[in-house]
Structure formats: C-alpha cells, structure tokens
Design an enzyme around this catalytic site. Structure first.
Site, short mmCIF file in Angstrom:
data_model
loop_
_atom_site.label_atom_id
_atom_site.label_comp_id
_atom_site.label_asym_id
_atom_site.label_seq_id
_atom_site.Cartn_x
_atom_site.Cartn_y
_atom_site.Cartn_z
N GLU A 37 0.86 -1.19 0.00
CA GLU A 37 0.00 0.00 0.00
C GLU A 37 0.89 1.24 0.00
OE1 GLU A 37 -3.81 1.95 2.34
OE2 GLU A 37 -2.97 0.06 3.04
N LYS A 168 -3.36 -14.05 18.38
CA LYS A 168 -3.77 -13.77 16.99
C LYS A 168 -5.27 -13.79 16.79
CE LYS A 168 0.68 -15.61 15.76
NZ LYS A 168 1.45 -16.81 15.43
N ASP A 244 6.22 -11.62 13.89
CA ASP A 244 5.15 -12.51 13.46
C ASP A 244 3.97 -11.63 13.03
OD1 ASP A 244 3.07 -14.32 13.15
OD2 ASP A 244 3.73 -15.58 14.81
N HIS A 339 -4.64 8.78 -2.92
CA HIS A 339 -4.42 7.40 -3.35
C HIS A 339 -4.23 7.32 -4.86
CE1 HIS A 339 -4.97 4.40 -0.06
NE2 HIS A 339 -5.28 5.51 0.59
#
Length: 353
Positions: A37, A168, A244, A339
C-alpha cells in the site's frame, strides 16, 4: 522445486525521521515500512514530519509488558475445578520456580483463571526479555502444566492452548489485560502546524475521531478498539523488522483520542497489544538484522531494553499514520485524490524529512 526457503519480496521504504521521547528513550530515527500500500509511506511520513516540528515530539509511555499463554485442564465438576484454582493461587512462588528452569529470560509474573462448567482455563503471564515470547511462553506453559497435573489432584489434561491467551485473535481479554507491550503515545500539535501541515483544524479531527472511530466502531461491533487503521502501520513495521505478522490481529486493538485544546490538537494512540522482539525466530534474515541495527535495537543493553525501544518506535509509527489519515478524512475527496496520485506513480523515493 527447491527445498530451500524462499524470501518473498515486499516493497519497503524508510520513512521519517520521527522524534520520540518518554520513559523508554529519547529517539530520532527513520522507520522501515514494508507494504504494497504505497500511500502509507507518505502518510506516515507526514505524521513523522509533524513530530519533528514539536520539541518533545511523540511522547511514548510504556505502561506494561506481559506475554501470555493459556492452558486448559479438566475436572470432574465445577467444585473440583474451583478447588484446583484456589490451590494454584497458593502456589505462585512455586510456579515461578518451575518457570525459571525453562530459561534465564522468562519470568512468570502472574496468571488469571476462569472456570466454565468443569473446565479450568489458566492464562499465564510472563516477561520474556528481548524476545516476543511465543515459543518461550509455550515452553514455560508446558512445564507448568506438567507440574500442575502432578501436584494438584482432581484435574486432567485438556490442552496446552486454551484460546484464553489470546493469540492472533481480537478479544476483550487482550484489550483489558494486555498482551505484549502496552504503549501510549501522545502528541500536542500547535494550531499553526495543524493548519499548515494537516490542512485542517483540531476541532475537525476531534469531531471525526468521535463520530468515526468511536461511534462507528461501536455500531460495527468492535471489540475494545476505536481507531482508523493501526493494522496498516503495524503490518508494515512487523514485516520490516522480522515480527510474526499475524499478531497485527490483536495489535490492531487500540484507542485513538483527539482533543481540541483551544485550537491546538492533542492526539493520542493507546496500543495495548504490541508483540515485538529483537531476538528469536525471523531475526536472522540479513534485511531484518540491518533494519534492527539501524533502529538502534541491536546495541548492548540490559535484557528487554532493545525490545522496549522497538515497541515505542512501533507505537509512534502507528500514531504518525493514524494522525495523517484522520486529517485527510476531514477534507472531502482528499483521501481518494492522494491514493490515485500516489498509487499511479511508477517510481518511489524516500519519504519524510
């Protein structure tokens, strides 16, 4: 096909510098962000540029650190499970001794437990030095579980992982008790910098934060979270520093606060679940080693200090990107224009400064 491990290439840029003060260190550094991005680089760069305009920069306060691993045991009934929980509470010092046999950098600092029917969930909390602690805490939890099953009558093995950690996954318990490093970052931006650099006002940002981040998240059913896009900055930072990346799930939980203080903008981000380390799995790659060194996180320090430094840098990076995005969203059309302009570039350059 080769058996050798391949390395996936993700575009990375160094953004900044940004300025950080607080209870961990006074730091001026660029930060690496690996992401597809591409507008994230200039967005974080704008927040970083503002931090350099303010004498104190971003004030980062590390308020807590604990890595967790939960285990599950079974009992015949709830009363037996309750008696086992009481026995656990009485054996804290004994359990700390067991933990110390698992390594010199892991320390049991406490635990929480919960009973559902005949099931006893035990959430152990550890400090893990400069490691993020995934493997270290699992090793310690395994040793503790083995000892508990031998020492406390009436219970049997359920699982080495009880989903009460929580690893997670976005959960209320992580938002309440924390998992990893809990860092609060604050920035007080004078009115003229808000107008000149963010092209908006403190009042507009404060109002949008309430309507979008707070009310919008409540309507969406968010869990202990009210922010625009913490996960964006964390993913880029995690990939660049060998973390991670799946831990952005709990890392994305956090609260943004914005206040209009007579035209000046008080802006703060609380990130309670920053799971980062400077040693361990993923840190042996050349680019990770180089990035951690450049961030000053490879210097000889007391155990845990490099990881704390990395955590406050990560949290400050989150603030930079959060501030820039919210400012852009106060201006009709600004986000999409940025963007379109940035994502159609074919050449990238270092952003910030």
């Amino acid at each position: 096909m080769s058996d050798a491990t391949a390395v996936a290439s993700v575009p990375m840029q160094w953004v900044g510098p940004l300025r950080i003060t607080g209870n961990i260190a006074a730091i001026e550094t660029e930060v690496p962000l690996a992401t597809y991005e591409s507008p994230l680089w200039p967005s974080v760069g704008r927040g970083a540029r503002i931090s350099m305009m303010v004498e104190q920069g971003i004030v980062a306060t590390l308020v807590d650190e604990r890595m967790t691993r939960s285990v599950l045991v079974r009992a015949q009934d709830a009363q037996t499970a309750h008696l086992a929980a009481l026995e656990l509470d009485a054996r804290l010092d004994e359990l700390r001794g067991i933990t110390r046999t698992c390594g010199k950098f892991v320390e049991l600092i406490g635990f929480h437990h919960e009973i559902t029917a005949n099931l006893l969930f035990i959430r152990f909390e550890f400090t893990t030095g400069d490691a993020s602690g995934h493997n270290m805490t699992t090793l310690a939890a395994d040793a503790l579980l083995t000892h508990i099953l031998k020492a406390i009558p009436g219970i049997s093995y359920g699982s080495i992982s009880g989903n009460y950690c929580t690893d997670k996954k976005a959960t209320a318990i992580n938002g309440i008790l924390g998992r990893g490093k809990n860092v609060v970052t604050e920035l007080l931006i004078p009115r003229d910098i808000v107008h000149r650099t963010l092209h908006t006002s403190a009042g507009a940002i404060a109002d949008l934060n309430v309507r979008k981040n707070l009310i919008g998240t409540v309507l969406a059913g968010g869990i202990r979270s009210a922010n625009a896009h913490y996960a964006n900055m964390l993913l880029g930072f995690y990939l660049a520093t060998g973390q991670d990346a799946a831990n952005i799930v709990e890392g994305s939980q956090g609260m943004t606060v914005a206040e209009d203080r007579d035209g000046d903008l008080y802006f703060a981000c609380t990130v309670p679940n920053l799971i980062v380390g400077t040693v361990g799995n993923g840190k042996g790659l050349d680019f990770v080693e180089e990035n951690l060194t450049r961030l000053g996180c490879r210097s000889p320090r007391e155990p845990g200090e490099n990881a704390r430094r990395l955590a406050v840098i990560a949290a400050a990076t989150v603030l930079c990107g959060e501030l820039s995005l919210l400012a852009a969203q106060t201006i009709p059309g600004e986000l999409m224009r940025s963007h379109v302009r940035l994502e159609r570039r074919h050449e990238t350059t270092k952003i910030g400064g």
